[in-house]
Design an enzyme around this catalytic site. Structure first.
Site, PDB file in Angstrom:
ATOM      1  N   ASN A  67      21.736  34.454  71.814  1.00  0.00           N
ATOM      2  CA  ASN A  67      21.054  34.358  70.510  1.00  0.00           C
ATOM      3  C   ASN A  67      20.813  32.922  70.064  1.00  0.00           C
ATOM      4  O   ASN A  67      19.767  32.609  69.496  1.00  0.00           O
ATOM      5  CB  ASN A  67      21.818  35.161  69.448  1.00  0.00           C
ATOM      6  CG  ASN A  67      23.268  34.768  69.347  1.00  0.00           C
ATOM      7  OD1 ASN A  67      23.882  34.335  70.320  1.00  0.00           O
ATOM      8  ND2 ASN A  67      23.836  34.905  68.177  1.00  0.00           N
ATOM      9  N   CYS A  78      25.327  36.004  64.593  1.00  0.00           N
ATOM     10  CA  CYS A  78      26.530  36.755  64.209  1.00  0.00           C
ATOM     11  C   CYS A  78      26.835  36.615  62.722  1.00  0.00           C
ATOM     12  O   CYS A  78      27.577  37.406  62.163  1.00  0.00           O
ATOM     13  CB  CYS A  78      27.717  36.293  65.033  1.00  0.00           C
ATOM     14  SG  CYS A  78      28.071  34.552  64.784  1.00  0.00           S
ATOM     15  N   GLU A  96      37.133  27.593  65.818  1.00  0.00           N
ATOM     16  CA  GLU A  96      36.617  26.369  66.403  1.00  0.00           C
ATOM     17  C   GLU A  96      36.048  25.550  65.257  1.00  0.00           C
ATOM     18  O   GLU A  96      35.960  26.015  64.128  1.00  0.00           O
ATOM     19  CB  GLU A  96      35.610  26.686  67.509  1.00  0.00           C
ATOM     20  CG  GLU A  96      36.291  27.458  68.642  1.00  0.00           C
ATOM     21  CD  GLU A  96      35.455  27.649  69.905  1.00  0.00           C
ATOM     22  OE1 GLU A  96      34.422  26.970  70.068  1.00  0.00           O
ATOM     23  OE2 GLU A  96      35.846  28.490  70.728  1.00  0.00           O
ATOM     24  N   GLU A 116      34.728  34.137  69.378  1.00  0.00           N
ATOM     25  CA  GLU A 116      33.903  34.313  68.187  1.00  0.00           C
ATOM     26  C   GLU A 116      33.044  35.529  68.486  1.00  0.00           C
ATOM     27  O   GLU A 116      32.162  35.467  69.343  1.00  0.00           O
ATOM     28  CB  GLU A 116      33.083  33.038  67.956  1.00  0.00           C
ATOM     29  CG  GLU A 116      32.712  32.860  66.521  1.00  0.00           C
ATOM     30  CD  GLU A 116      31.387  33.461  66.255  1.00  0.00           C
ATOM     31  OE1 GLU A 116      31.375  34.624  65.789  1.00  0.00           O
ATOM     32  OE2 GLU A 116      30.389  32.807  66.528  1.00  0.00           O
TER      33      GLU A 116
HETATM   34  N1  LIG Z   1      27.947  36.309  68.604  1.00  0.00           N
HETATM   35  C1  LIG Z   1      27.649  37.565  68.483  1.00  0.00           C
HETATM   36  O1  LIG Z   1      28.048  38.172  67.537  1.00  0.00           O
HETATM   37  C2  LIG Z   1      26.849  38.236  69.521  1.00  0.00           C
HETATM   38  C3  LIG Z   1      26.839  39.610  69.534  1.00  0.00           C
HETATM   39  N2  LIG Z   1      26.112  40.255  70.455  1.00  0.00           N
HETATM   40  C4  LIG Z   1      26.160  41.726  70.382  1.00  0.00           C
HETATM   41  O2  LIG Z   1      26.434  42.212  71.680  1.00  0.00           O
HETATM   42  C5  LIG Z   1      25.486  43.193  72.045  1.00  0.00           C
HETATM   43  C6  LIG Z   1      25.271  43.140  73.536  1.00  0.00           C
HETATM   44  O3  LIG Z   1      24.659  41.907  73.890  1.00  0.00           O
HETATM   45  P1  LIG Z   1      25.063  41.216  75.257  1.00  0.00           P
HETATM   46  O4  LIG Z   1      24.055  40.251  75.657  1.00  0.00           O
HETATM   47  O5  LIG Z   1      25.388  42.266  76.262  1.00  0.00           O
HETATM   48  O6  LIG Z   1      26.358  40.417  74.798  1.00  0.00           O
HETATM   49  P2  LIG Z   1      27.647  40.126  75.596  1.00  0.00           P
HETATM   50  O7  LIG Z   1      28.709  39.816  74.638  1.00  0.00           O
HETATM   51  O8  LIG Z   1      27.920  41.179  76.588  1.00  0.00           O
HETATM   52  O9  LIG Z   1      27.240  38.797  76.423  1.00  0.00           O
HETATM   53  C7  LIG Z   1      27.623  37.511  76.085  1.00  0.00           C
HETATM   54  C8  LIG Z   1      27.978  36.748  77.345  1.00  0.00           C
HETATM   55  O10 LIG Z   1      29.088  37.350  77.989  1.00  0.00           O
HETATM   56  C9  LIG Z   1      28.804  37.571  79.362  1.00  0.00           C
HETATM   57  N3  LIG Z   1      29.598  38.713  79.810  1.00  0.00           N
HETATM   58  C10 LIG Z   1      29.298  40.045  79.709  1.00  0.00           C
HETATM   59  N4  LIG Z   1      30.305  40.786  80.212  1.00  0.00           N
HETATM   60  C11 LIG Z   1      31.267  39.926  80.612  1.00  0.00           C
HETATM   61  C12 LIG Z   1      32.556  40.088  81.188  1.00  0.00           C
HETATM   62  N5  LIG Z   1      33.072  41.299  81.445  1.00  0.00           N
HETATM   63  N6  LIG Z   1      33.286  38.984  81.478  1.00  0.00           N
HETATM   64  C13 LIG Z   1      32.804  37.761  81.197  1.00  0.00           C
HETATM   65  N7  LIG Z   1      31.584  37.535  80.676  1.00  0.00           N
HETATM   66  C14 LIG Z   1      30.819  38.606  80.364  1.00  0.00           C
HETATM   67  C15 LIG Z   1      27.317  37.779  79.371  1.00  0.00           C
HETATM   68  O11 LIG Z   1      26.788  37.610  80.667  1.00  0.00           O
HETATM   69  C16 LIG Z   1      26.871  36.719  78.388  1.00  0.00           C
HETATM   70  O12 LIG Z   1      26.877  35.436  79.004  1.00  0.00           O
HETATM   71  C17 LIG Z   1      24.266  42.843  71.202  1.00  0.00           C
HETATM   72  O13 LIG Z   1      23.473  43.953  70.998  1.00  0.00           O
HETATM   73  C18 LIG Z   1      24.879  42.346  69.935  1.00  0.00           C
HETATM   74  O14 LIG Z   1      25.183  43.427  69.101  1.00  0.00           O
HETATM   75  C19 LIG Z   1      25.388  39.599  71.403  1.00  0.00           C
HETATM   76  C20 LIG Z   1      25.349  38.236  71.424  1.00  0.00           C
HETATM   77  C21 LIG Z   1      26.074  37.442  70.457  1.00  0.00           C
HETATM   78  O1  LIG Z   2      28.034  27.426  65.090  1.00  0.00           O
HETATM   79  C1  LIG Z   2      27.089  27.875  64.442  1.00  0.00           C
HETATM   80  O2  LIG Z   2      26.478  27.214  63.627  1.00  0.00           O
HETATM   81  C2  LIG Z   2      26.606  29.242  64.633  1.00  0.00           C
HETATM   82  C3  LIG Z   2      27.275  30.145  65.271  1.00  0.00           C
HETATM   83  C4  LIG Z   2      26.684  31.426  65.487  1.00  0.00           C
HETATM   84  C5  LIG Z   2      27.205  32.301  66.330  1.00  0.00           C
HETATM   85  O3  LIG Z   2      28.393  32.093  66.874  1.00  0.00           O
HETATM   86  C6  LIG Z   2      26.516  33.525  66.780  1.00  0.00           C
HETATM   87  O4  LIG Z   2      25.489  33.869  66.241  1.00  0.00           O
HETATM   88  O5  LIG Z   2      27.006  34.121  67.738  1.00  0.00           O
END
Ligand SMILES: NC(=O)C1=CN([C@@H]2O[C@H](COP(=O)(O)OP(=O)(O)OC[C@H]3O[C@@H](n4cnc5c(N)ncnc54)[C@H](O)[C@@H]3O)[C@@H](O)[C@H]2O)C=CC1
Ligand SMILES: O=C(O)/C=C/C=C(\O)C(=O)O
Length: 470
Positions: free
Chosen positions: A146, A277, A446, A243
């Site tokens: 994101n 997030c 962090e 996070e």
């Molecule tokens: N910061 C946040 O709050 C975020 C939340 N999301 C949420 O997660 C949902 C799924 O999105 P994804 O792209 O699948 O997020 P994800 O959390 O699965 O992916 C984030 C990172 O983790 C890696 N990853 C996935 N499985 C792993 C494992 N078992 N071990 C180590 N690394 C791993 C992915 O390749 C990517 O680099 C989204 O629909 C959203 O709701 C996604 C991105 C950021």
């Molecule tokens: O460090 C920031 O300013 C923003 C962080 C945002 C995330 O960690 C996220 O969207 O996953």
């Protein structure tokens, strides 16, 4: 074009290639290579080999390297902007004013914070105790799609300045800006192996975090993946910094500046297509202004240019929540569907900005993170009720308050179960402050010295002082 890994200061071509799609059109923009166990092992070994010399540098020298990397980012600003937009479909304006500048700011901020940090010392009853901090060693940095460059550098800068070497695994959707950053590291002459970048899906990330040569893991992403990583590192008790997701509340009190609260909520709900997030997915508005707030928010949402979701799968996920809202009995105030443009964007991953109301707090829609341009608006009568509603979530990352009453702002902010509370603003950051969430939103903080604390271990040294002769 096929992106290759960056290991030991060199490009390394290995592994099957996989496609990266442009979210605006759905077409393939490039490929990247997928790290297999051998590539992961090679990257971790390169990081280990570099670890001793990097850790031995005085902190002022490592801070100097951080400033050079910041300059390198400035020099490649336009390439980074182009790479980030190609992978994410973000707006040019956001990429130029937030994502890439934050990369520069991250390196500069942590150079200053580390260089100026005093050591702890305590003197009691003839004992002098002081603390030295040593780096953890090799840190695995797993980042999502994101805010790819912002979040990668947010973790890299403190990890590196604290004396660790790193292996980074960007999201499979967004390797582009990390690949440019690899070139920046090489051009700056950063010692080989200090930064290693490997590409691949979650399976590559899993191999990395499990690798016995990895000493700690920092991760931003979904709570489900956080849980998987926690399980994967449990038997080696590796330090983790997480996070994770959010289901953030915005509280709008009747004494607020309504125009400001509406514009602020437009930002907090819809920035980056809701794919941050910190975005607000639950708005609670005091009864006397509820109808006006809903009408004006919905009207502003209608005016917004829809932004693409990162992938076809993520669009399906967001649309499934639009359908869920209807089946759970929501009233859709605006949006709820897929926009049509009559141009190349019709094959991209867009959804309409959406505002709904009328659902119970126990609906799945109001409890699960959606991560799209959507919010539910509900009403409240009293301050106590607003606090209970905001806290009634399994998540606890961020909350936003809109009120002109300073006493209320302090009172409510201190009672919210969230790592971050913004009052009359949203997502304005001081990089020295602790950043992270409670409950399902993460572990640890962090930011500022909290990052330096995570990326290092203290050793307390206690010396008995000779007493002067009486
Ligand atoms: N910061 C946040 O709050 C975020 C939340 N999301 C949420 O997660 C949902 C799924 O999105 P994804 O792209 O699948 O997020 P994800 O959390 O699965 O992916 C984030 C990172 O983790 C890696 N990853 C996935 N499985 C792993 C494992 N078992 N071990 C180590 N690394 C791993 C992915 O390749 C990517 O680099 C989204 O629909 C959203 O709701 C996604 C991105 C950021
Ligand atoms: O460090 C920031 O300013 C923003 C962080 C945002 C995330 O960690 C996220 O969207 O996953």
């Amino acid at each position: 074009m096929v992106l290759t890994h960056f290991i030991g200061g060199q490009p390394v071509a290995a592994g099957k290639s996989f496609p990266i799609h442009d979210p605006v059109t759905g077409t393939v923009v490039r490929h990247a290579q997928e790290a297999d166990p051998e590539v992961v092992d090679r990257a971790v070994r390169a990081a280990r080999e570099a670890a001793r010399d990097w850790a031995a540098l005085p902190v002022a020298e490592r801070a100097g390297w951080m400033r050079r990397l910041a300059e390198g980012i400035e020099a490649r600003f336009d390439d980074l902007v182009a790479a980030e937009i190609a992978d994410t479909g973000k707006s040019l304006d956001q990429t130029r004013t937030l994502d890439i500048p934050r990369g520069i700011a991250n390196f500069r901020a942590f150079a200053e914070i580390a260089a100026q940090r005093p050591d702890d010392a305590f003197h009691l009853s003839g004992l002098l105790s002081y603390t030295v901090r040593r780096p953890l060693g090799v840190v695995a940095v797993i980042v999502p799609w994101n805010l790819p460059f912002l979040l990668m550098t947010w973790k890299l800068a403190p990890a590196l300045v604290a004396g660790n070497t790193v292996v980074v695994k960007p999201s499979e959707h967004t390797p582009g800006s990390a690949a440019v950053f690899a070139e920046i590291c090489a051009d700056a002459g950063l010692p080989a192996g200090v930064v290693n970048i490997i590409f691949g899906y979650g399976s590559a990330g899993q191999l990395l975090v499990e690798h016995p040569g990895v000493d700690a893991v920092t991760f931003t992403g979904s709570t489900a993946t956080g849980t998987a990583i926690m399980n994967a590192v449990a038997d080696r008790v590796k330090p983790i910094s997480f996070e994770l997701g959010g289901k953030n509340a915005g509280l709008v009190f009747e004494d607020c500046d309504l125009e400001r609260a509406i514009e602020g909520s437009v930002k907090s709900v819809f920035t980056n297509g809701g794919q941050v997030c910190l975005c607000t997915e639950r708005l609670y508005v005091q009864r006397s202004i509820f109808e006006e707030f809903c009408a004006r928010l919905a009207s502003r949402a209608q005016e917004l240019e829809p932004q693409p979701m990162i992938s076809a799968e993520h669009r399906e996920k967001v649309l499934s929540y639009y359908a869920l809202a209807r089946s759970e009995g929501a009233k859709v105030l605006t949006g709820g569907s897929v926009p049509t443009f009559g141009d190349h964007r019709d094959s991209g991953y867009f959804v309409e900005p959406t505002v709904v109301t009328g659902l119970s707090e126990w609906s799945r829609f109001n409890r699960e993170e959606i991560f799209g341009p959507v919010c539910h608006v509900a009403l409240f009568d009293s301050e106590a009720e607003a606090i209970d509603l905001a806290n009634g979530s399994d998540y606890g990352l961020a909350a936003t308050l809109w009120t002109a009453n300073l006493d209320r702002a302090h009172r409510v902010a201190q009672r919210l179960e969230a790592g971050l509370v913004w009052v009359n603003t949203w997502y304005q950051r001081d990089l020295r402050t602790p950043f992270g969430g409670v409950k399902l939103s993460g572990i640890g903080r962090e930011g500022g010295t909290q990052s330096l604390d995570f990326y290092s271990e203290p050793t307390t040294i206690t010396i008995r002082l000779e007493q002067p002769d009486a």
